[in-house]
Design an enzyme around this catalytic site. Structure first.
Site, PDB file in Angstrom:
ATOM      1  N   GLU A 120      77.830  29.796  28.594  1.00 51.74           N
ATOM      2  CA  GLU A 120      77.581  29.187  29.896  1.00 51.74           C
ATOM      3  C   GLU A 120      76.221  28.510  29.885  1.00 51.74           C
ATOM      4  O   GLU A 120      75.460  28.586  28.906  1.00 51.74           O
ATOM      5  CB  GLU A 120      77.678  30.236  31.008  1.00 51.74           C
ATOM      6  CG  GLU A 120      79.085  30.790  31.174  1.00 51.74           C
ATOM      7  CD  GLU A 120      79.221  31.789  32.310  1.00 51.74           C
ATOM      8  OE1 GLU A 120      78.219  32.042  33.001  1.00 51.74           O
ATOM      9  OE2 GLU A 120      80.321  32.324  32.490  1.00 51.74           O
ATOM     10  N   HIS A 235      75.080  27.275  43.723  1.00 47.54           N
ATOM     11  CA  HIS A 235      75.982  27.054  42.597  1.00 47.54           C
ATOM     12  C   HIS A 235      76.406  25.583  42.601  1.00 47.54           C
ATOM     13  O   HIS A 235      76.772  25.043  43.644  1.00 47.54           O
ATOM     14  CB  HIS A 235      77.215  27.952  42.677  1.00 47.54           C
ATOM     15  CG  HIS A 235      77.936  28.079  41.376  1.00 47.54           C
ATOM     16  ND1 HIS A 235      78.710  27.074  40.856  1.00 47.54           N
ATOM     17  CD2 HIS A 235      77.986  29.090  40.474  1.00 47.54           C
ATOM     18  CE1 HIS A 235      79.211  27.461  39.702  1.00 47.54           C
ATOM     19  NE2 HIS A 235      78.787  28.682  39.433  1.00 47.54           N
ATOM     20  N   ARG A 281      71.246  25.869  36.239  1.00 42.11           N
ATOM     21  CA  ARG A 281      72.008  25.644  37.466  1.00 42.11           C
ATOM     22  C   ARG A 281      71.263  24.784  38.486  1.00 42.11           C
ATOM     23  O   ARG A 281      71.866  23.966  39.181  1.00 42.11           O
ATOM     24  CB  ARG A 281      72.366  26.990  38.108  1.00 42.11           C
ATOM     25  CG  ARG A 281      73.546  27.657  37.452  1.00 42.11           C
ATOM     26  CD  ARG A 281      73.927  28.935  38.159  1.00 42.11           C
ATOM     27  NE  ARG A 281      75.128  29.504  37.570  1.00 42.11           N
ATOM     28  CZ  ARG A 281      75.645  30.665  37.925  1.00 42.11           C
ATOM     29  NH1 ARG A 281      75.056  31.386  38.864  1.00 42.11           N
ATOM     30  NH2 ARG A 281      76.739  31.114  37.357  1.00 42.11           N
ATOM     31  N   HIS A 339      74.648  30.538  46.703  1.00 41.65           N
ATOM     32  CA  HIS A 339      75.391  31.428  45.808  1.00 41.65           C
ATOM     33  C   HIS A 339      74.682  32.741  45.511  1.00 41.65           C
ATOM     34  O   HIS A 339      75.307  33.803  45.521  1.00 41.65           O
ATOM     35  CB  HIS A 339      75.669  30.684  44.501  1.00 41.65           C
ATOM     36  CG  HIS A 339      76.447  31.460  43.489  1.00 41.65           C
ATOM     37  ND1 HIS A 339      77.733  31.893  43.717  1.00 41.65           N
ATOM     38  CD2 HIS A 339      76.131  31.886  42.238  1.00 41.65           C
ATOM     39  CE1 HIS A 339      78.189  32.543  42.656  1.00 41.65           C
ATOM     40  NE2 HIS A 339      77.221  32.563  41.740  1.00 41.65           N
ATOM     41  N   ARG A 374      68.174  32.092  38.395  1.00 39.16           N
ATOM     42  CA  ARG A 374      68.910  33.078  37.595  1.00 39.16           C
ATOM     43  C   ARG A 374      69.723  32.414  36.494  1.00 39.16           C
ATOM     44  O   ARG A 374      70.406  31.415  36.716  1.00 39.16           O
ATOM     45  CB  ARG A 374      69.843  33.895  38.493  1.00 39.16           C
ATOM     46  CG  ARG A 374      70.737  34.858  37.718  1.00 39.16           C
ATOM     47  CD  ARG A 374      71.562  35.715  38.629  1.00 39.16           C
ATOM     48  NE  ARG A 374      72.558  34.997  39.381  1.00 39.16           N
ATOM     49  CZ  ARG A 374      73.756  34.654  38.926  1.00 39.16           C
ATOM     50  NH1 ARG A 374      74.102  34.933  37.681  1.00 39.16           N
ATOM     51  NH2 ARG A 374      74.620  34.018  39.695  1.00 39.16           N
TER      52      ARG A 374
END
Length: 559
Positions: A120, A235, A281, A339, A374
């Site tokens: 990811e 997100h 992100r 998110h 994060r």
């Protein structure tokens, strides 16, 4: 109820608040100690963990090391990650995930039994362990819930809304909660907050409706130290449909080859970042957000990922079908949504907060492992690692017996506080926070949001009664539990929103998930030689000093 008190009094060794991965992990690890687990949901499991499509990041693959995972975590956190805590997370996490694999939990595996590992965004290796394809959270917490139900030392109290801590001379003595049958004082020397995040305080979120920031607000009212509240992760790829919450399209799709396209069908992320769709992100979310704000739709082409991993994304396919979208026919519309909260209640490596007798773990806690942004799939890992560490510390750390304390009075909620009025206050609060402290902020919008949230808090406070019986007429009747919960969630949303806005106004720079158009660059003064940015802590007193009186916010049961 007894004739001498307005509620039941129940004694417990340990209270765990929350039924997600962190709370259930702590409760299970505490066995055979007597634990009461309180959750406002109707059953187990609950919270955001149940809806987590991503997996668990852990350095368990060939050639991967916890040190490499920690380095990726630090890089994604934009100068705010505590390096020692990141090392602890990745070291303990790898060992813990290996134990779970050995214990036979239902992770996705190759024919030889080894875990199937995905990659990811911002990870330098394929290290994401999944379960049920893109249903990792549901698969894992469902399995843990079955174990919890079979653990005789754990008593589960559902439909129980935690309202406030009870303190005596700075020491936690229990928790006041509203159950389906009325008020209950849970008298206990140890309370663990594992209530999850604050996503439902925003108008557009991937989080379930119960993510109203209850634990953060409870800790704040009790005077606990908080940190990093301005860092809210959006997100990048929530399905752009009209629903609440909005469906999440897991980052694993981009890890498997899904690409982002503009309205002309052109990829745009390669021009935004060297890692393209696998950039951190915050980078991907802002790249999409700029286009959406300019009324330019953005699409995610899932077909490369669906071809690469047939049967690997059943949750995504079901969500698309629910909204009449066929991802095999063409790209699907996406937009960012609130998110994950990197901030929370400040804890040490064992989950201890600044209040004696109070621990926190999971998203409600601020351990320093996430910094300003994060790293993908570190959230379930954090819940597992720190849920276990908290349980060990709670079990081993001696505490003096509870001091005697007077029974507190429950908050007096007006019995005639109507659903429509409370719903309207809650909706306005969510819109104000989303518009003023969303993906990109500025001082003007933040101050407007603060004024709006202050006015809504004052309006909510008018629904409190002076005599403590719930309706102001002194006859002993109280607002019914559903009204108390709705009022309490609105109260928590408003406090959390004001805390986030206060912290966002104070940080006059852009860093990680905190982006200010009026301060678009990181402040070099916040980058000391050791590579970690300035981390600000605050308490409710700081908010009161900046924003004036806090109606209803300081009503914790402090004796």
């Amino acid at each position: 109820m007894t004739s001498s008190t307005p509620y039941d009094v129940r004694d417990a060794e340990v209270i765990v608040v929350g039924s997600g991965l962190a709370g259930m992990t702590a409760a299970l690890q505490l066995a055979p100690r007597a634990v009461t687990l309180i959750t406002k949901t109707a059953g187990l499991p609950g919270g955001s963990s149940l809806h987590a499509q991503g997996g668990i990041a852990a350095a368990v693959g060939p050639g991967d090391r916890p040190e490499d995972h920690a380095a990726d975590t630090i890089a994604a956190g934009a100068g705010l990650v505590d390096a020692a805590m990141a090392a602890l997370l990745t070291r303990d996490g790898a060992a813990l995930v290996r134990r779970l694999l050995d214990d036979g939990l239902p992770f996705d595996r190759a024919a030889d039994g080894s875990p199937l590992l995905g990659r990811e965004a911002a990870h330098g290796a394929a290290r994401i362990v999944h379960a049920g394809g893109d249903a990792t959270g549901r698969t894992l917490v469902t399995a843990l819930a079955e174990r919890l139900r079979a653990t005789p030392s754990v008593r589960v109290e559902t439909d129980a809304f935690a309202v406030d801590l009870v303190l005596r001379n700075g020491r936690v003595c229990g928790l006041l909660a509203c159950h389906g049958q009325g008020w209950v004082l849970h008298r206990a020397p140890r309370v663990i907050l594992a209530t999850g995040g604050i996503g439902a305080a925003f108008a557009r979120t991937t989080n379930p409706a119960e993510a109203t920031g209850d634990g953060l607000a409870i800790a704040a009212r009790a005077g606990a130290r908080l940190a990093d509240l301005e860092f809210v992760q959006f997100h990048p790829t929530a399905l752009a449909v009209d629903s609440d919450p909005v469906p999440l399209l897991t980052e694993a799709l981009r890890g498997a080859g899904a690409v982002l396209l503009d309205r002309q069908g052109r990829r745009f992320m390669p021009a935004e970042h060297p890692l393209a769709e696998l950039a951190p992100r915050d980078v991907v979310a802002r790249a999409i957000g700029r286009r959406v704000a300019a009324s330019e739709p953005v699409f995610l082409d899932l077909r490369p990922a669906l071809a690469a991993k047939p049967g690997g994304f059943p949750t995504v396919l079901a969500l698309c079908a629910d909204h009449g979208i066929d991802p095999f026919a063409g790209p699907v519309p996406v937009a960012p949504a609130a998110h994950y909260h990197m901030g929370g209640v400040v804890t040490d490596a064992d989950g201890r907060t600044s209040l004696e007798g109070l621990w926190a773990c999971g998203e409600v806690a601020c351990t320093g492992v996430h910094g300003a942004n994060r790293l993908a799939s570190n959230s379930l890992l954090e819940a597992l690692v720190f849920g276990a560490r908290v349980a060990r510390d709670v079990a081993e750390r001696p505490l003096a017996p509870l001091p005697p304390f007077a029974l507190p009075r429950p908050p007096a909620v007006a019995a005639d506080a109507g659903h429509a009025l409370l719903a309207a206050i809650g909706a306005e609060a969510r819109t104000a926070l989303y518009e003023g402290a969303g993906l990109v902020r500025d001082g003007l919008g933040l101050r407007a949001a603060r004024r709006k949230l202050d006015r809504l808090a004052a309006a909510l406070d008018t629904l409190r009664c002076e005599d403590g019986d719930g309706n102001g007429d002194g006859d002993g009747t109280q607002a019914p539990p559903p009204v108390v919960r709705q009022w309490g969630e609105a109260r928590n949303r408003l406090l959390v929103g004001r805390l986030v806005v206060h912290a966002a106004l104070a940080r006059e720079e852009s860093r990680g998930a905190h982006s200010r158009s009026d301060h678009p660059l990181p402040n070099p003064a916040h980058n000391p030689a050791h590579g970690r940015s300035e981390r600000r802590t605050l308490t409710l007193t700081d908010l009161a000093g900046a924003a004036g009186p806090l109606p209803g916010d300081a009503a914790c049961c402090i004796l």
